[in-house]
Write a protein that holds these residues in place. Structure first.
Motif, short mmCIF file in Angstrom:
data_model
loop_
_atom_site.label_atom_id
_atom_site.label_comp_id
_atom_site.label_asym_id
_atom_site.label_seq_id
_atom_site.Cartn_x
_atom_site.Cartn_y
_atom_site.Cartn_z
N GLU A 204 0.85 -1.19 0.00
CA GLU A 204 0.00 0.00 0.00
C GLU A 204 0.89 1.24 0.00
O GLU A 204 1.48 1.60 1.02
CB GLU A 204 -0.93 0.02 1.21
CG GLU A 204 -1.94 1.16 1.15
CD GLU A 204 -2.86 1.21 2.35
OE1 GLU A 204 -3.80 2.02 2.33
OE2 GLU A 204 -2.62 0.45 3.30
N ALA A 206 2.23 4.81 -2.86
CA ALA A 206 1.99 5.57 -4.09
C ALA A 206 3.18 6.46 -4.39
O ALA A 206 3.92 6.87 -3.49
CB ALA A 206 0.72 6.41 -3.95
N ARG A 216 2.10 3.92 2.59
CA ARG A 216 1.05 4.59 3.38
C ARG A 216 1.36 4.52 4.88
O ARG A 216 1.19 5.51 5.60
CB ARG A 216 -0.32 3.93 3.09
CG ARG A 216 -1.47 4.52 3.90
CD ARG A 216 -1.73 5.95 3.47
NE ARG A 216 -2.83 6.55 4.20
CZ ARG A 216 -2.68 7.22 5.35
NH1 ARG A 216 -1.47 7.35 5.88
NH2 ARG A 216 -3.72 7.75 5.94
N TYR A 245 0.57 14.63 -8.37
CA TYR A 245 0.03 13.50 -7.60
C TYR A 245 -0.86 13.94 -6.44
O TYR A 245 -1.45 13.09 -5.77
CB TYR A 245 1.19 12.66 -7.05
CG TYR A 245 2.11 12.14 -8.13
CD1 TYR A 245 1.76 11.02 -8.88
CD2 TYR A 245 3.32 12.77 -8.40
CE1 TYR A 245 2.61 10.55 -9.87
CE2 TYR A 245 4.18 12.29 -9.39
CZ TYR A 245 3.81 11.19 -10.12
OH TYR A 245 4.64 10.71 -11.10
N GLU A 248 -4.69 12.83 -6.49
CA GLU A 248 -4.88 11.40 -6.21
C GLU A 248 -4.72 11.13 -4.71
O GLU A 248 -5.48 10.36 -4.12
CB GLU A 248 -3.88 10.58 -7.01
CG GLU A 248 -3.99 9.08 -6.75
CD GLU A 248 -2.93 8.29 -7.52
OE1 GLU A 248 -2.80 7.10 -7.26
OE2 GLU A 248 -2.25 8.90 -8.38
N LEU A 249 -3.72 11.78 -4.07
CA LEU A 249 -3.49 11.57 -2.65
C LEU A 249 -4.62 12.14 -1.81
O LEU A 249 -4.99 11.56 -0.77
CB LEU A 249 -2.16 12.19 -2.25
CG LEU A 249 -0.90 11.60 -2.91
CD1 LEU A 249 0.35 12.25 -2.34
CD2 LEU A 249 -0.85 10.08 -2.72
N ARG A 250 -5.20 13.26 -2.25
CA ARG A 250 -6.35 13.83 -1.52
C ARG A 250 -7.53 12.87 -1.61
O ARG A 250 -8.26 12.68 -0.62
CB ARG A 250 -6.71 15.20 -2.09
CG ARG A 250 -5.80 16.33 -1.62
CD ARG A 250 -6.44 17.69 -1.89
NE ARG A 250 -6.65 17.92 -3.32
CZ ARG A 250 -5.75 18.50 -4.11
NH1 ARG A 250 -4.59 18.91 -3.62
NH2 ARG A 250 -6.01 18.67 -5.40
N GLU A 251 -7.75 12.27 -2.77
CA GLU A 251 -8.86 11.33 -2.93
C GLU A 251 -8.67 10.10 -2.04
O GLU A 251 -9.65 9.50 -1.58
CB GLU A 251 -8.98 10.91 -4.39
CG GLU A 251 -9.45 12.05 -5.30
CD GLU A 251 -9.44 11.64 -6.77
OE1 GLU A 251 -8.93 10.55 -7.08
OE2 GLU A 251 -9.94 12.44 -7.59
N LYS A 252 -7.42 9.72 -1.81
CA LYS A 252 -7.13 8.59 -0.94
C LYS A 252 -7.18 8.96 0.53
O LYS A 252 -7.13 8.10 1.40
CB LYS A 252 -5.75 8.01 -1.27
CG LYS A 252 -5.66 7.32 -2.62
CD LYS A 252 -4.26 6.75 -2.82
CE LYS A 252 -4.17 5.99 -4.13
NZ LYS A 252 -2.82 5.38 -4.33
N TRP A 254 -4.84 10.82 2.04
CA TRP A 254 -3.48 10.89 2.58
C TRP A 254 -3.13 12.29 3.04
O TRP A 254 -2.36 12.46 3.98
CB TRP A 254 -2.46 10.45 1.54
CG TRP A 254 -2.46 9.00 1.24
CD1 TRP A 254 -3.50 8.12 1.38
CD2 TRP A 254 -1.36 8.23 0.76
NE1 TRP A 254 -3.13 6.86 0.99
CE2 TRP A 254 -1.80 6.90 0.61
CE3 TRP A 254 -0.05 8.54 0.42
CZ2 TRP A 254 -0.97 5.88 0.14
CZ3 TRP A 254 0.78 7.52 -0.05
CH2 TRP A 254 0.33 6.21 -0.18
#
Length: 255
Positions: A204, A206, A216, A245, A248-252, A254
């Protein structure tokens, strides 16, 4: 045919060894019930009582696998297994109560009045449930029905000997080398970051920057300043997050 075989229902007897085990258990239980004179059969002569009980239990052991296939599937979780055992017992009782009544009349010479059929049904259901539960407990889902464990990420094979077994926290590009940030320290290996990202599939993590891949679990803090985000790792490293990136990290979740 392939899909049909993959969907084949599992039962406690779903192998030659399972059938043999089921018949052996049935014979042993039949002998015990005959010896103890269960359900009021103790008055019957042993020469009739033993064939009666062993024969009925073996009939149940031969019919049980077909009924159990209605309620057990390959790889099914154990949740609800006892409800399925009860369902098997009820179906067996519904289909075998008449057989037991006939055997009682023919072998033991005792005709079963209609008023006693509900009692006979409950007795057959109890024995069927106990036998099914015993076979389920002994067998369980077969090992080959379980999903195979996923292979470890290929990248872990590249770890230097001193870092073997460590948690990979981050991979940082330095010229033609990669700096490995792990729970056992740091080291350099010769590899492109793009290749490393491909080989890290399964962990896990990115890519967060053109020069960084981060796990993560390695992130202990994330902060924003002037529209840019920075990640702090367990080893104290501060990792910039590029705008490429960031979304994408906000959607996850992070950052």
């Amino acid at each position: 045919m392939a899909n049909e075989d993959a969907d084949r229902r599992w039962s406690p007897y779903d192998s030659p060894a399972g059938w043999v085990r089921g018949l052996a258990i049935a014979a042993a239980v039949g002998l015990f019930l005959a010896f103890s004179g269960a359900f009021g059969t103790g008055e019957a002569p042993a020469a009739r009582r033993y064939p009666y009980w062993v024969g009925l239990l073996l009939i149940g052991a031969l019919w049980g696998p077909f009924v159990s296939r209605l309620f057990f599937r390959p790889g099914e979780p154990r949740k609800g297994v006892w409800l399925r055992v009860i369902a098997v017992a009820l179906v067996l009782a519904a289909t075998l109560t008449g057989v037991v009544a006939l055997a009682t009349a023919v072998v033991l010479g005792e005709r079963m009045p209609l008023a006693r059929l509900p009692w006979l049904f409950s007795a057959v259901a109890a024995i069927s449930g106990a036998m099914t539960a015993l076979n389920v407990l002994i067998s369980g889902p077969r090992a080959q029905d379980a999903a195979p464990a996923p292979a470890p990420p290929k990248f872990l094979e590249r770890l230097p000997l001193k870092l073997r077994g460590a948690e990979v926290w981050a991979v940082e590009a330095e010229d033609h080398y990669l700096r490995l940030h792990t729970s056992k320290g740091q080291d350099l290996i010769l590899l492109r970051l793009s290749d490393a990202v491909d080989e890290l599939q399964g962990l896990e993590g990115a890519q967060v920057h053109r020069s960084w891949w981060v796990a993560r679990d390695a992130i202990v803090d994330a902060r924003r300043n002037d529209g840019r985000a920075t990640l702090t790792l367990k080893d104290g490293s501060e990792v910039p997050v590029s705008r490429t990136y960031a979304r994408e990290l906000r959607e996850k979740g992070w950052i």
